[in-house]
Every structure is written in structure tokens, then in C-alpha cells.
Write a protein that holds these residues in place. Sequence first.
Motif, PDB file in Angstrom:
ATOM      1  N   GLU A   1      17.936  15.722  23.857  1.00  0.00           N
ATOM      2  CA  GLU A   1      18.364  16.544  22.714  1.00  0.00           C
ATOM      3  C   GLU A   1      17.804  17.953  22.820  1.00  0.00           C
TER       4      GLU A   1
ATOM      5  N   LEU B   1      19.908  21.606  23.393  1.00  0.00           N
ATOM      6  CA  LEU B   1      19.834  22.722  22.448  1.00  0.00           C
ATOM      7  C   LEU B   1      19.202  23.973  23.037  1.00  0.00           C
TER       8      LEU B   1
ATOM      9  N   PHE C   1      25.897  17.441  19.008  1.00  0.00           N
ATOM     10  CA  PHE C   1      25.571  18.136  17.760  1.00  0.00           C
ATOM     11  C   PHE C   1      26.823  18.863  17.304  1.00  0.00           C
TER      12      PHE C   1
ATOM     13  N   LEU D   1      23.931  29.076  14.727  1.00  0.00           N
ATOM     14  CA  LEU D   1      23.016  27.974  15.025  1.00  0.00           C
ATOM     15  C   LEU D   1      21.928  27.826  13.965  1.00  0.00           C
TER      16      LEU D   1
ATOM     17  N   ALA E   1      20.106  20.083  14.342  1.00  0.00           N
ATOM     18  CA  ALA E   1      20.068  21.207  15.280  1.00  0.00           C
ATOM     19  C   ALA E   1      19.625  22.484  14.577  1.00  0.00           C
TER      20      ALA E   1
ATOM     21  N   TYR F   1      16.395  24.842  15.451  1.00  0.00           N
ATOM     22  CA  TYR F   1      16.461  26.269  15.801  1.00  0.00           C
ATOM     23  C   TYR F   1      15.635  27.120  14.842  1.00  0.00           C
TER      24      TYR F   1
END
Length: 801
Positions: free
Chosen positions: A234, A238, A336, A355, A362, A366
Motif C-alpha cells: 500500500e 501511494l 485506492f 490526493l 489514502a 498523504y
Amino acid sequence: MNKHIKNVAVIGSGIMGSGIACHFANIGVNVLLLDIVPRELNHAELAKGLTLKDKGVRNRLVNDSLAASLKAKPSPIYHQDFANRITTGNMEDDIAKVSKVDWIIEVVVERLDIKKQVFEKLEEHRTPGTLITSNTSGIPIHFMSEGRSDDFQKHFCGTHFFNPVRYLDLFEIIPGPKTLPEVLDFLNGYGEKFLGKTSVVSKDTPAFIGNRIGTFSIQSLFHTVKDMDMTVEEVDKLTGPVIGRPKSATFRTVDVVGLDTLVHVANGIHENCPDDERRDVFKLPGFIDTMMENKWYGSKTDQGFYKKVKDKEGNSEILGLDLDSMDYRPKKSTKFAVLEKTKTIDNVQDRFEVLVDDTGKAGKFYRRNFGALFAYSSNRIPEITDELYKIDDAMRAGFGWGHGPFQIWDAIGIEKGLKLIEDEDLEVAEWVNELKASGSDSFYSVKDGASYFYDIPSKSMKKVPGQDAFIILDNIRKSKEVFKNKGVVVEDLGDGILNVEFQSKMNTIGGDVLAGLNTAIDKAEKDFQGLVVGNQGANFSVGANIGMIFMMAVEQEYDELNRAIKMFQDTMMRMRYSSIPTVSAPHNMTLGGGCELSLHADKVVAAAETYIGLVEFGVGVIPGGGGSKEMAVRAQDTFRKGDVELNILQEYFLTIGMAKVSTSAYEAYDLGYLQHGKDIVVVNKDRQIATAKAHAKLMAEAGYTQPVKRTDIKVLGKQALGMFLVGTDSMEASKYISEHDRKIADKLAYVMAGGDLSEPTRVSEQYLLNLEREAFLSLCSEKKTLERIQHMLKTGKPLRN
């Protein structure tokens, strides 16, 4: 300082030392590479009856290290012949030779006591005025020069390259207490102009700039992954290409670099930065301690966060590390929803706001990640540097980030970035509040084609230094636009030179790009003096728009497809035969149609990192935009009296048939894609557009004359065709190629032989283009070709059927 670097000594031949030696050899410098003498014989030497006095034994460590480096993939050297510029030796027999070099670079083990011993030996032989630097990644520079002579200290500083040296552009220069300013200025310029690096003068602080910020970012993620119960897959999903970073993202990058290396740097920062407000971030989480105990360092130990294994059928499988159980399990696919939204946003900078606004997992990731990064980066000024742009430069050049912290912050917005910091209960540096209070709403701005940054001491925008040798297309695109469509932007570079910048997905060449290229040539012929085709995207061009070709072929729109291919050919011929000079500026992937365009320019100004080739066989066709024709022409142009013409033509035939792609611009000369005496290579990609413009201008001012179309091309007819057909028949019979491979190869053979003419004949380029187009169209009607194109569109990988 007026100094010319002709000879360099590199002390220490490990991965970094050999990499540095290779890169100096890449740019034409003679290198003396030295290492210690082995203290005992190995089994092979004992078996041969050798002694520690034999030269081969005494140079074994350095020779083995260099040989291993030259075999590495990807290679540290542009061309294997360049290794001849490296001479090896040892620190006992050959150290006196350092008296003849212009620059000594120490790259021994990261121990202060050993480095000081090495410097003591070197000073016995070093000529006063010789540059001497250390590639240390963390030892304070002022410790290393203690006890050395005044001349030594004045010419001594740190020069920190990043591994792999050829591919990572950061070149940190760290002054010692007595380093002369002119030494720093020289190294700064030399790194940029000759080594092709992004030179950054840093302060003598732990881990300098790149590793201080980069290691914090990774360590912060190490803690976040546990806090948010995330998997390694994951996090890598990202932190990869979606935010403009390498495909290896975070955990795969650590595997490649080596977890032990990262831990060494993190421990150094933790021990030596007692006043760092985020010092606890550099403490290793439990799963890292376990991995270190197990020696799961990554690629060097065949397992780290990922591990490659073979299944029962012998197929390779990648396993991921479960950070809770610390067991390996099959890689988990990750999805995502917000990443689907960003797929239509080509400009990475425009993705950041989307994002951080995401309401799911997600978005939370971020916000935490960027909030911590922004706060930490702001608080490192003025500790590690006085100028914010140096932090961004260091992260882009040293860690492969598309955007540095302050550029990402600008993309999100200063107010929103401050909110992210506040939400994480972190403190921002006071200078950011001062910037906001001054009325500025960004860390950067653009004016008259130049980039400006917020200068903290003066509280004003100042021009980023060192731009005079560059043309930054992002900075001039809006103000200098002459023409634009969906495929290209045409900009006025000044001095009568236009530039065509592809804007399509992956810079593929379709109808819009061809139309834009023709319009640019029209405008250049009417009102300007020359034309450059160049861009500053990730790749020059991955080739023709095969999706368009596939649709027309499936619908059996062969007349339309014929017109499209002819338009491609005609546009390439306009590049060759226009009334103004044309210059192509390829870099990175320059495949298929991108290669064909460069083949037809009057001159190519290639970045050293140019991977160029005609790869059409991979999708079941031959080069149809003039590439097959051009390679036949280039083969005949190399014919000399007494040559075996068939052998030369066969070499060019195999280059296309095997879809050979150069691993550097210098290798492209061997394959015939670049031509000696006409095309040139630039090491610093940032200089490429400016250099291409200069050559277009020079050709125009020298009195460029429109070329006359050629009708004098010698083709060999049946003599060559027969040889090719026998070869493809035997290759199919031996199962080396498939039946369809043979069909494609036979079509190419027909074109490059000039058909089945009964004897060698002089023909025109148009004659060969017609044969090429007919062959291309006939292959597009083949089911197996359509299968290959469809497979490439779906998977990005070639199909052998």
C-alpha cells in the motif's frame, strides 16, 4: 579558478569508488583507481603458486571490484570501451602517481580513523594546489582535514555523489573550515557542466541535505505504516509514480539501496543531531530491528521488504513482508479510489491537491506524510542550507523525486500546507509565517522565463542561480507559445529558433503531433531560422500511437491507415528536406517513431541517457515511418571500396530485427542510430534544449542550404534478399523465431534489399518508402500482428506468437 581536469585519482574501489571512476571515464577523463593490497592469497592464487609480491595479486581487490562494477546492470558506464580510460593500482605501489593528477577523490570505508590515515599517505605525494575531496555521506568534513597542511585544507572539501553515480544527479559539495571559495565555485560549475549533475553546496551538518531530508521521509513512513496498519504494498502504491517518484517507491527503493545503509545514516542522524525537534523519528521501529538481526538487507541479501522465490512450476514470484508477523506472504494487490481519479491528471503537480483532499485511507496517509515533510523541511533552514530551492534540488536529483517538498507545498497551497502541519501537532519554521505575512502566496514564481525562490534573509523573491545555461520549457511555455494543439506546443526559443514540444500521453506520435510538427515547420520556414524538436518530460517519445493503428486495422480502414502512415513518412521527410535546419533532442526512451524522427533530423543533440531504438518488431510490424528506409540508406552510405556490402546491410537488418535499443547515447553510434561527425551527446540533460537551439542557430547562420532529395541509393536486390531469406528460414527451422517472426523479418528483408531486383540498382528514397509502407500495411492485416498490438496495449509488454 581556471582549472582543467584531465586526470583524476579515485581512492577506494568499492561500489561507490568504481561508480565514480566509471562516470569520470564516461566524460573522457583518465582515472587512476587505487585500493589496498590483499593481506592473504585466495584459493585460486594458492593453486597457481602465486605470492603476495605478484602484481596481479597486489591489484586483485581493485581489479575484481572494477570488473564487478562493469558487469552490473544497469551499467555504470556509457560504453564498455570507455573503461580503457581507467588504470588500476594499489595504495602501496602506485600511490606516488597521485602527484600527476588534478583531483584526488577519497572513497574508502566510512571510518574517520581510516580516512585520516589515507589522507596522511596522500599528502606525502599530493602536488600542492591539487583538489582533494571525500565522498563521505555523513562524517563531518572538518574532522577529516584536522592536522593536514594549510594548502591541503584550502583545496579540501566533501563531494558527495549518490549511488548509482551514473544515474542519480545529485552532487553535494560540503566545504571544510578553510576551503577556498574559488574551489567551491569550480566544483559547483564542474559538477553541472561536465559531470552532468545537479550541484548543491551544502553545510557541514550530519547527512548534509539529501540524506537528511530523504532519510527523515523514509523513517517517517516506517512509523506511519505501523500507526495506520498499512502494508508495504500500500505504501509503495501511494509513494511511486502517482506522486512523481520512481516505480520502486519507498520499500523497494530501500531494498535496492540496502536497509543496512539506511540504518547507518538514520543512526548517525539520531546520534549527532541532539537538537533536532523530530529526533525520535530516526529511532528504528521494531520491525527494522528484526530485519537487521536477520540480515534482511534487501537485494544484496536476496530478501528485504520483498523476496523473490520460485513456485512449484519454477516460475518467479515476489513475496511481500508482513510487518506484523514478520513472515513473507504473496504480494497483495492494492487499490485506492483516489488513484483512479488521478489517472486522467497528466501533470503530477495537479494531483497533489486531489490526493490530500481524499476522505479515505489514502488521503489520511498523504496528509500525515506531507504535513510531517513540510514542517521538517522548513525547520532545517538555516541548519542544513540557507536556500529552500537547494532542498528541492537535492530531493529531485538524489532521490528521484519529481518535486521537492516546497514544490509540493506550492502545488497544495501554502495555507493548506500549514493546516496539514497544524493537524499533526507540528511546528512550522517562523520564516514560513513571515513569507505568508509578506503577502507572498508561494515559495516559487516565474518571471521572464526564469525561476525565482523566496529568499529568507531578504524576505523577497530572488532568481535561482545557474539558469543562464538552461532553457526551462515550463517557464516559457505560456509566454512564448506560437502554436498549440492537443498534441504539441510550439514555443519561440528566441534568436529565430522554434521548439516543438510533444504533449501527448507518453509523448506518443499520432495525428495531432504530426499536424503540429508540420505546422511548426511551416512557421519556421516562413518566419524563423530553425527548428528544435525537444521536450523535458520523462521520455522523448515511446513511438507511434499504436492504439490508433490498432483501431484502424481492426476496422479494416486500410485506405485511412495508408494515409496515416504516408503522413508519418512525409512528415519525417519534411524534417530531412525542409528549408531550415532541424535538430532533434532525444532523451531517455526514444523508441519507434521517436527514433525515426531523430533519424531524419539534420542533427541530433542527444542526452547521454538516451535509450533509442526501432522496436516495431515487438508489435508485429516493421518500422513504417521511414525507419526501415533510413537504415537501408545508412547501410549503403557506409559501404566503402572493398567492403563486403552484404555483411554491412545484414548488421543494420539485425539491429531492426532484434529490436536493439541503445543503453546510452554513446552506444547508439554503434547501432547506427547516431552518426559520428554529425550528432552530439550532452551529459547534462538540463542543458540539452539550449544546446540544441545553439546548434540550430549555428547551422542557420552558417548558410544552411535545403538538401536535394536523394535518388542515388544503392540497393542490392536479389543478392541481399536471398541471403536474408535463407537466414530467416534457418532461424525458424531451429525454433529461434516463430513463423510470424519470420514473416515480419522477410518483409523487412524485402524493403532493405530494395525488392527482388535482379542486380544492384540506384533507387530513390521514395521508392524505398513505398516498399516500407506496403510491407507495414500488409502486416497490419495479419491476425498475429493485431494480437501483438493488443497485448502491448493491455500489458505494456511484447507478445511472442
